[in-house]
Design an enzyme around this catalytic site. Sequence first.
Site, PDB file in Angstrom:
ATOM      1  N   ASP A  65       0.830  -1.209   0.000  1.00  0.00           N
ATOM      2  CA  ASP A  65       0.000   0.000   0.000  1.00  0.00           C
ATOM      3  C   ASP A  65       0.860   1.252   0.000  1.00  0.00           C
ATOM      4  O   ASP A  65       1.872   1.320   0.704  1.00  0.00           O
ATOM      5  CB  ASP A  65      -0.909   0.031   1.238  1.00  0.00           C
ATOM      6  CG  ASP A  65      -1.876  -1.145   1.271  1.00  0.00           C
ATOM      7  OD1 ASP A  65      -1.987  -1.830   0.236  1.00  0.00           O
ATOM      8  OD2 ASP A  65      -2.500  -1.373   2.316  1.00  0.00           O
ATOM      9  N   LYS A  82      -7.201  10.409   9.912  1.00  0.00           N
ATOM     10  CA  LYS A  82      -6.653   9.767   8.711  1.00  0.00           C
ATOM     11  C   LYS A  82      -7.400  10.143   7.440  1.00  0.00           C
ATOM     12  O   LYS A  82      -6.789  10.568   6.446  1.00  0.00           O
ATOM     13  CB  LYS A  82      -6.652   8.244   8.888  1.00  0.00           C
ATOM     14  CG  LYS A  82      -6.099   7.505   7.663  1.00  0.00           C
ATOM     15  CD  LYS A  82      -6.045   5.997   7.884  1.00  0.00           C
ATOM     16  CE  LYS A  82      -5.502   5.294   6.639  1.00  0.00           C
ATOM     17  NZ  LYS A  82      -5.399   3.835   6.811  1.00  0.00           N
ATOM     18  N   ASP A 142      -4.562   2.450  -4.886  1.00  0.00           N
ATOM     19  CA  ASP A 142      -3.138   2.579  -4.532  1.00  0.00           C
ATOM     20  C   ASP A 142      -2.678   1.427  -3.655  1.00  0.00           C
ATOM     21  O   ASP A 142      -1.671   1.535  -2.958  1.00  0.00           O
ATOM     22  CB  ASP A 142      -2.872   3.926  -3.842  1.00  0.00           C
ATOM     23  CG  ASP A 142      -3.639   4.067  -2.532  1.00  0.00           C
ATOM     24  OD1 ASP A 142      -4.564   3.275  -2.306  1.00  0.00           O
ATOM     25  OD2 ASP A 142      -3.317   4.981  -1.751  1.00  0.00           O
TER      26      ASP A 142
END
Length: 1144
Positions: free
Chosen positions: A712, A781, A971
């Site tokens: 990741d 986050k 991603d």
Amino acid sequence: MEKGTDRVHPTASTYAIMLLAWRRFNPESDTPVHLSDLPNPTTLLSNLIERDISPTAVVADRVLASSEEASEIIKLLSKSAVDLNHPRILAELGQAEFLGSHVPDPLEGVPEVKPVLRLAVQTLDENGNVIPAQSEEEVPFNLDNLRKHLAQVTLARRVLPEDLASRQKLLEESVYDVAVERLRHEAKLFDELGLGNRELHHADLQKWMWDWHQKLKTRLEAEIKEIIVAEAKICKHIRACQTFLATSNQVQRMGPFLSLVKPEKLSLITILEIMRLQGSGGVSDGMKTARALLTVGRAVENEYKAEMCKRNHIAIPSHARPGEFTGYFTGLGYKDLHARRMTAAKYMEDSEEWTSEWTQVLRVRVGSILVDCLMDSATIERTAVDKRTNEEIKENQPAFYHAYEYVRGQKLGVIRLNPVVSERIAKDGLRETLHPRHLPMLVKPKPWLNHDRGGYLYNRSAAMRFKDCQEQQTYLEHATSLGNVELVYAGLDVLGSTPWKINRNIFDIVLKVWNSGERLCKIPPAAYDQPEPEKPLNMNTDIKAKSVYGARLKAFMQDKANNHSDRCSVNYKIEIARAFLGDTMYLPHNLDFRGRAYPIPPHFNHIGDDLSRGLLMFGEAQPLGEQGLRWLKIHLANLYGFDKGNFDERVKFVMDHLEDVYDSAEKPLDGNRWWTKADDPWQCLATCMELHAALESGDPHAYMSSLPVHQDGTCNGLQHYAALGGDVKGAAQVNLSVTDRPSDVYTYVANMVEKVLEEDLKNGDKYAAMLSGRVSRKVVKQTVMTTVYGVTYIGAREQIERQLKDRKDIPEEECWGASAYLAKRVLVCIGDLFSGAKAIQTWLNLCARLISKSIPAERVPDALQAPKGRKKNGSSLPKNRIRKEQMSSVVWTTPLGLPIIQPYRKTKRKQVMTSIQSVFISDPNAPAEVNAVKQASAFPPNFIHSLDATHMMLTALECRTQGLTFASVHDSYWTHASSIDKMSEIIRDTFIALHSSDVLEKLATEFRTRYASHKIPPDIASQRKLLKNLQAAGVRIVASSEQANALRLGGFDNIMDPTQTETPKPKTGKRGRPMKNVVMIECAQNDVSAVMDHEEGDDDCAGEDDVDSILVDKFVDLSAILPPLPKKGDFDVETIKQSQYFFS
């Protein structure tokens, strides 16, 4: 016998002999006999059906001496039944007992999935007594539909175990065929059980829908005939009247379009689509009329095209053979890719001429006829008791009715459901009817040949998900014809050809938890298990207590409703997983308009939640090897949440918890359940079981592993910004630099916010005290991640509010205020940290704002033309006319050649008169001015998304070239554990290659080229903020002395080029006041005039107000005032090769 010349009719035995003869002596058998008139199984099955002879009788005939022969005959007939589109015959053959003993069934011994259940509705007899329910609980309509549809998959596996292509064709059979058979069966079952009269008391949705279907089918048959006759008379009359010849071509006939699909199927389409739309578009207990008509019309169009695709037997091109492949990035490989795709597309063209798009108006007209017939035909019988006489009253009422409601002050036509029907659906939680295109495939997807040819074999799919934007489709078609997007199509083929299978170990655990009804790891409980808020004693005297209780009760009721819908969603996943047990499956992919790839099947795929990912494994296994075993341990630590230590620490974390890993693998539900505390529990459990199996195999390095292992990116959007701007500080925060330990930008921001809270706490701030010590990386986050994608304060507040509610340690009623306070603090901290990304964001935003304000040079004369009927002394500046000419979307090309077009426009609405109401629809093909604000705010995130999509595609293509299995979730890149080192190297090489090409410089050059002839209108002068931003970005404006003086009067001295020294007397208006907002930009580069002057003497735009007169006939070259690129920093992108935590 078939011809009838011998006066002897064939029997089941006759056909059994002929099928046996074909099996033994067909041209491809070991003992072929070449007879020109030997009938094949398809012909024989057609004759069987015509003579009404049961295929089961043929298979069971004594002519077939062995079970093996019967088994082969069943296979032959089953393939023929698929080719002839006879699901009933296929179902009959599936009942045969011969085949079951020869083919092991992967579902044998697997328990059924307990559906989402709810308490049965109590029913009364004629005397008002309660009739005992047949069962205490009922299956909701939507899941029953899904289960019956997936039964087709199981049936196909039994009948056609090896012929995957035929099974895929069966899987892609129309959902409407399945639906009508199901409703017919259920209606028959109701009658057999004597429930016909009880429907008055027991509102059963399936029974209602069957009754509506029968009535609507009959009504449509008559209605379509009447329409065809009436239109024929009108056309005949028009041809007879010479005076109307000119208008004869304008009559749009509906009859031919309504005749494309059988009335039986039109009826099902209308009912299912209308039921599916219930509660959509913000309309409770109904739907917007315009949306309903468009949706039904589009569904008819899609069904017709799917039928034509099956009838035409379109050839399916195959993938390149491995031995012929030369790689995607060689010149020869690219030419070969283009040549093969063009040849296959050309081969398919002739049989697909029927696929031209229907217009929006046509869809609405077709939909209005069908929906109008439904509203006339569909009724329900309601029963009530008269309170005065206690007499039971019955009344037939329409199931659907038309009404109007006001939304934001505008009158909106809606189609509403009868309250009884609406209440029934609310209890059932009706979901979108599952179309076969919503399921995975059993064979590799069809390679993408064009913008709409690829993916599913028989159901047409689009390579890009357009949202009513003709521009996107036009650009993609043009780029395809030029051969510019071969690598994009090849990338989609790579993603779609990755084989998957269901992780049986995880499935068994999930099924057990599901059927138990308990809450575990995001699997919602069968019955909502949270207590209802207690009503405070002082509620009637204390307003605050009443308000708090109301907020908590509302949240409780919402959570309770969500629990049911979440349960239905999980049920979909488990049902689909069960249907595909034992099979290898494939997920066809397509793109969104930014180039990001998504699986087409929406309900069950690897982009889904933790449960979906835990249930999936690669269809192929690879030996672990020493490094693979290490990466499997690192992967387990990452999934558990221990992902901020270095790699050695993560391996140590797993080894320290090896006892817990073994306990989780061996006793997942009966042990200490260590895995349930992980960030991603189901994936964690799958990895525990894989690691346990490897370590117990005797030779872990030789263990054949199918588990996907992830790499990741660290806040991937910021990684791209740091690389684009050469930002040394930003690169260090997102692991582009070489470090001993991984950087965690989320924890860094959380710590910054905590320090701010400490200062506010000293001042006695209420929310600072409430949040102090509770701002974890998880809270901030999502906001940090989406900041680079243009998240607003409102968006950040909503994100943080969700996280605070999940913590459960802040009162529900305080979460909104706390999140509003915290969002401001978080955004301030992020802005200080990522200044480099902010500069590029600003540049992208300014470019998009200028482009959306521009007008092509050839349209400038029209923009300056005064409206008809305007007096000569009218307004001097036709601002509205100029705005209408501002239709330039932001368009750019990705490094892989994919054109990206932002679809944000102020769409115009068109009025269409229908029998139900006058409908206003937005026509995507009509010219409309752009939404400048949306174009500007969306461009930075869309551009970054197009870059991360390009990086993913490059990685996928290179992985396929080097023989690696590859899958991705934007991603997050997945491969086998043993291939991680190789994929990590590829990820870095492709990222470096992408950003070594000077992406921003190429974008700026493309803008200057693409918009070379575009002009900026003079009303830019009134936008002070835009001019200030341009000045801050480094734009230099060169103006004539007269214009320079006007700029100085406006307070824009700093924008002026200091070389202009002449300052004449400022011009004044009629009242002697200096002119305001007068800005004339003539030149910005190389002292070449960038002004387009209107012809002298043309005073169409001259007028009484001199304020804007100087601006009327002058436009500025867009390319002259595009801001210069931000200065690039010193970060060297080649450094990433040594960064071991770049993707980890």
